[in-house]
Design an enzyme around this catalytic site. Structure first.
Site, PDB file in Angstrom:
ATOM      1  N   THR A  71       0.821  -1.206   0.000  1.00  0.00           N
ATOM      2  CA  THR A  71       0.000   0.000   0.000  1.00  0.00           C
ATOM      3  C   THR A  71       0.858   1.261   0.000  1.00  0.00           C
ATOM      4  O   THR A  71       0.525   2.253  -0.670  1.00  0.00           O
ATOM      5  CB  THR A  71      -0.947   0.006   1.225  1.00  0.00           C
ATOM      6  OG1 THR A  71      -1.830  -1.110   1.128  1.00  0.00           O
ATOM      7  CG2 THR A  71      -1.754   1.286   1.295  1.00  0.00           C
TER       8      THR A  71
ATOM      9  N   SER B   5      -7.035  -0.821  -6.500  1.00  0.00           N
ATOM     10  CA  SER B   5      -6.637  -1.121  -5.129  1.00  0.00           C
ATOM     11  C   SER B   5      -5.166  -1.499  -5.183  1.00  0.00           C
ATOM     12  O   SER B   5      -4.662  -1.946  -6.229  1.00  0.00           O
ATOM     13  CB  SER B   5      -7.453  -2.296  -4.578  1.00  0.00           C
ATOM     14  OG  SER B   5      -6.854  -2.837  -3.413  1.00  0.00           O
ATOM     15  N   THR B   6      -4.471  -1.310  -4.069  1.00  0.00           N
ATOM     16  CA  THR B   6      -3.100  -1.811  -4.019  1.00  0.00           C
ATOM     17  C   THR B   6      -3.057  -3.279  -4.413  1.00  0.00           C
ATOM     18  O   THR B   6      -2.103  -3.737  -5.045  1.00  0.00           O
ATOM     19  CB  THR B   6      -2.523  -1.642  -2.601  1.00  0.00           C
ATOM     20  OG1 THR B   6      -2.408  -0.245  -2.307  1.00  0.00           O
ATOM     21  CG2 THR B   6      -1.152  -2.293  -2.468  1.00  0.00           C
ATOM     22  N   ASN B   7      -4.124  -4.005  -4.074  1.00  0.00           N
ATOM     23  CA  ASN B   7      -4.127  -5.453  -4.243  1.00  0.00           C
ATOM     24  C   ASN B   7      -4.181  -5.912  -5.695  1.00  0.00           C
ATOM     25  O   ASN B   7      -3.922  -7.087  -5.973  1.00  0.00           O
ATOM     26  CB  ASN B   7      -5.298  -6.058  -3.467  1.00  0.00           C
ATOM     27  CG  ASN B   7      -5.253  -5.694  -2.004  1.00  0.00           C
ATOM     28  OD1 ASN B   7      -4.250  -5.189  -1.508  1.00  0.00           O
ATOM     29  ND2 ASN B   7      -6.340  -5.952  -1.294  1.00  0.00           N
TER      30      ASN B   7
ATOM     31  N   THR C  43      35.095 -38.152 -14.065  1.00  0.00           N
ATOM     32  CA  THR C  43      33.866 -38.411 -13.323  1.00  0.00           C
ATOM     33  C   THR C  43      34.260 -38.657 -11.876  1.00  0.00           C
ATOM     34  O   THR C  43      35.215 -39.374 -11.599  1.00  0.00           O
ATOM     35  CB  THR C  43      33.114 -39.640 -13.863  1.00  0.00           C
ATOM     36  OG1 THR C  43      33.974 -40.777 -13.816  1.00  0.00           O
ATOM     37  CG2 THR C  43      32.660 -39.407 -15.308  1.00  0.00           C
TER      38      THR C  43
ATOM     39  N   SER D 284      46.470 -11.693  -2.658  1.00  0.00           N
ATOM     40  CA  SER D 284      46.786 -11.852  -1.249  1.00  0.00           C
ATOM     41  C   SER D 284      47.529 -10.630  -0.730  1.00  0.00           C
ATOM     42  O   SER D 284      48.293  -9.998  -1.466  1.00  0.00           O
ATOM     43  CB  SER D 284      47.652 -13.099  -1.028  1.00  0.00           C
ATOM     44  OG  SER D 284      48.104 -13.180   0.305  1.00  0.00           O
ATOM     45  N   SER D 285      47.281 -10.323   0.524  1.00  0.00           N
ATOM     46  CA  SER D 285      48.014  -9.231   1.171  1.00  0.00           C
ATOM     47  C   SER D 285      49.331  -9.718   1.757  1.00  0.00           C
ATOM     48  O   SER D 285      50.149  -8.910   2.211  1.00  0.00           O
ATOM     49  CB  SER D 285      47.150  -8.626   2.286  1.00  0.00           C
ATOM     50  OG  SER D 285      46.877  -9.613   3.276  1.00  0.00           O
TER      51      SER D 285
ATOM     52  N   LYS E 278      50.347 -14.232  -5.823  1.00  0.00           N
ATOM     53  CA  LYS E 278      49.133 -15.054  -5.803  1.00  0.00           C
ATOM     54  C   LYS E 278      48.000 -14.319  -6.525  1.00  0.00           C
ATOM     55  O   LYS E 278      47.752 -13.143  -6.275  1.00  0.00           O
ATOM     56  CB  LYS E 278      48.721 -15.354  -4.369  1.00  0.00           C
ATOM     57  CG  LYS E 278      47.578 -16.367  -4.245  1.00  0.00           C
ATOM     58  CD  LYS E 278      47.384 -16.750  -2.775  1.00  0.00           C
ATOM     59  CE  LYS E 278      46.379 -17.882  -2.637  1.00  0.00           C
ATOM     60  NZ  LYS E 278      45.007 -17.435  -2.912  1.00  0.00           N
TER      61      LYS E 278
END
Length: 484
Positions: free
Chosen positions: A113, A152-154, A199, A330-331, A336
């Site tokens: 609404t 209507s909102t509905n 697989t 990576s830090s 990497k």
């Protein structure tokens, strides 16, 4: 700067007074929204994200109000002056104007609404402005009495969700097609690259890397088809149902009339549900379509899982393909590089799967003649559409297009694999193939070297049976003739 309270802000920028059945409130003079929107903003401070982030939803709401005023005018329920002003206001919003005036939270109580009233008030005040009147002069054009006439909102809100979803899905389909074409190009590029198929993560039989990527392209293509099929169900709308589906407070010809106008305005083949009472309470179409989006997410995630495995390494993993490096990984570990694009797509998939569960629970929680939880359904659907669209584009442009293959390494793996003996089985016999496999496992030598040493096949015969085109299609006549 000293903190400015809401009341001092109103004094600074000016205010108007609006009244509803709960009382009077001050509204910023410049605002196109009104008192019911204000109450919604105060009541639903949930996500901090307003419905303006979904411009297609706002556009759909304007298109519905546009169709409604045309239908009401044709039925003699509204005069020309009001019709023209409301129509122009709706067209302004359809063109993207006033988006910042849609300020209610995406998650809200009231079955949508607040969203509907936000639209009604913005359209009414823009229409008043077009007529040269002040905002808030609702005695001339009223948000409920005129803009929301016959609605209507509905029935407005679920219809808007459907239209916005249909329109938003076009971007997703374009992004999926873009990804599919990238996968098809890569499949063609890798058509002659031999590798081992697996697989259960164990060596199986040879194939080509092109086959592997063509599989991904087919998966995306299948999902494009399923998404289009799912969209069909969203074209059935309940506009004209008003409160619960009985069409109370509407002209008997209104539902058909408004749907015809909405078809023309949106360009979509919309149809009015044959049972508006059922359509007003049933959210099954949203559940079905969300399931389609989940299927896309699951398959994309599977592809990304494969890409991360195939590119794992560079020394201690599969190392079959190389993903384009995008950023330092990576830090602490120099050099990497992480598979960040597949990783982000995986996370999008997790989010979409979560959204699907939210939609499922919201649809299930509906009671009697209305489902009050369509706001969270809308938010979840739009979030999934948006993130999947971006994920497909990012995966294509930032990952798939830049993938390279370690061709020689892949060929070496095929020659060294015990699994290649399966290909040779029809030519050297099961018993001889078993013996070769046992010897290869015990000695660490390749199957091909042992076959050559034993004289079971010549080098030429081995080259023929391991040709990429024959591995990709071992039942082909051309391959059989080459060994004859």
């Amino acid at each position: 700067m000293a903190h400015m309270t809401a009341s001092s802000l109103l004094e600074t920028i000016g205010a108007r007074t609006e009244t509803d059945f709960m009382g009077a409130r001050k509204i910023p003079a410049a605002a196109y929204w009104g008192i019911q929107t204000l109450r919604a903003v105060e009541n639903f401070s949930i996500t901090g994200t307003t419905i303006s982030v979904y411009p297609l939803l706002i556009r759909a709401l304007a298109q519905i109000k546009h169709a409604a005023v045309l239908a009401n005018f044709e039925l003699g329920l509204i005069d020309q002056t009001k019709k023209d002003a409301i129509q122009q206001a709706c067209e302004n919003i359809e063109q993207g104007q006033l988006l910042d005036q849609f300020v209610v939270d995406v998650i809200q109580g009231g079955a949508g609404t607040s969203t509907n009233m936000n639209a009604n008030e913005v359209i009414a005040n823009r229409a008043l402005e077009i007529l040269g009147l002040d905002r808030g002069e609702y005695s001339t054009i009223h948000p409920n009495g005129d803009v929301n006439m016959g609605q209507s909102t509905n029935d407005v809100y679920p219809t808007a969700i459907r239209i916005a979803t249909i329109q938003g899905t076009q971007s997703l389909l374009s992004a999926m097609a873009h990804l599919r074409r990238a996968l098809e190009r890569k499949a063609a590029e890798f058509d002659d690259v031999v590798k081992m198929g697996r697989t259960q993560l164990q060596d199986a039989v040879p194939m080509t890397l092109g086959q592997e990527f063509s599989t991904y392209a087919v998966m995306v293509d299948e999902d494009e088809r399923r998404i289009r099929e799912g969209l069909v169900h969203l074209h059935e709308i309940n506009l004209g149902a008003t409160a619960i589906g009985t069409g109370i407070n509407t002209h008997r010809e209104y539902a058909a009339n408004v749907c015809a106008h909405l078809r023309r305005i949106t360009g979509l083949p919309l149809v009015t549900s044959s049972n508006l009472v059922e359509a007003t309470q049933d959210c099954g179409a949203f559940v079905l379509f969300s399931g389609m989006l989940k299927r896309v997410a699951v398959k994309l995630s599977k592809v990304c899982n494969d890409l991360r495995l195939l590119a794992s390494g560079p020394r201690a993993g599969f190392a079959e393909i190389n993903l384009p490096p995008r950023q330092a990984g990576s830090s602490i570990m120099p050099g990497k590089v992480n598979p960040v694009i597949p990783e982000v797509v995986n996370q999008v998939a997790f989010d979409v799967i979560g959204n699907d569960l939210t939609i499922t629970m919201a649809a299930e929680a509906g009671q009697l003649q209305l489902n009050a939880f369509e706001p969270i359904i809308a938010r979840s659907l739009f979030a999934s559409l948006t993130s999947l669209t971006s994920a497909c584009t990012s995966l294509a442009d930032l990952c798939i297009d830049g993938i390279t293959a370690n061709k020689e390494y892949l060929r070496t793996q095929v020659e060294a694999s015990i699994g290649v003996v399966t290909v040779l089985n029809p030519l050297i016999g099961y018993d001889a193939a078993t013996t070769i496999a046992r010897q290869a496992l015990a000695s660490g030598r390749s199957v091909t070297s042992l076959v050559l040493e034993s004289g079971l096949l010549t080098a030429h015969e081995l080259d023929e049976v391991l040709r990429p085109e024959r591995l990709a299609n071992p039942q082909s006549d051309s391959g059989e003739r080459a060994l004859a």
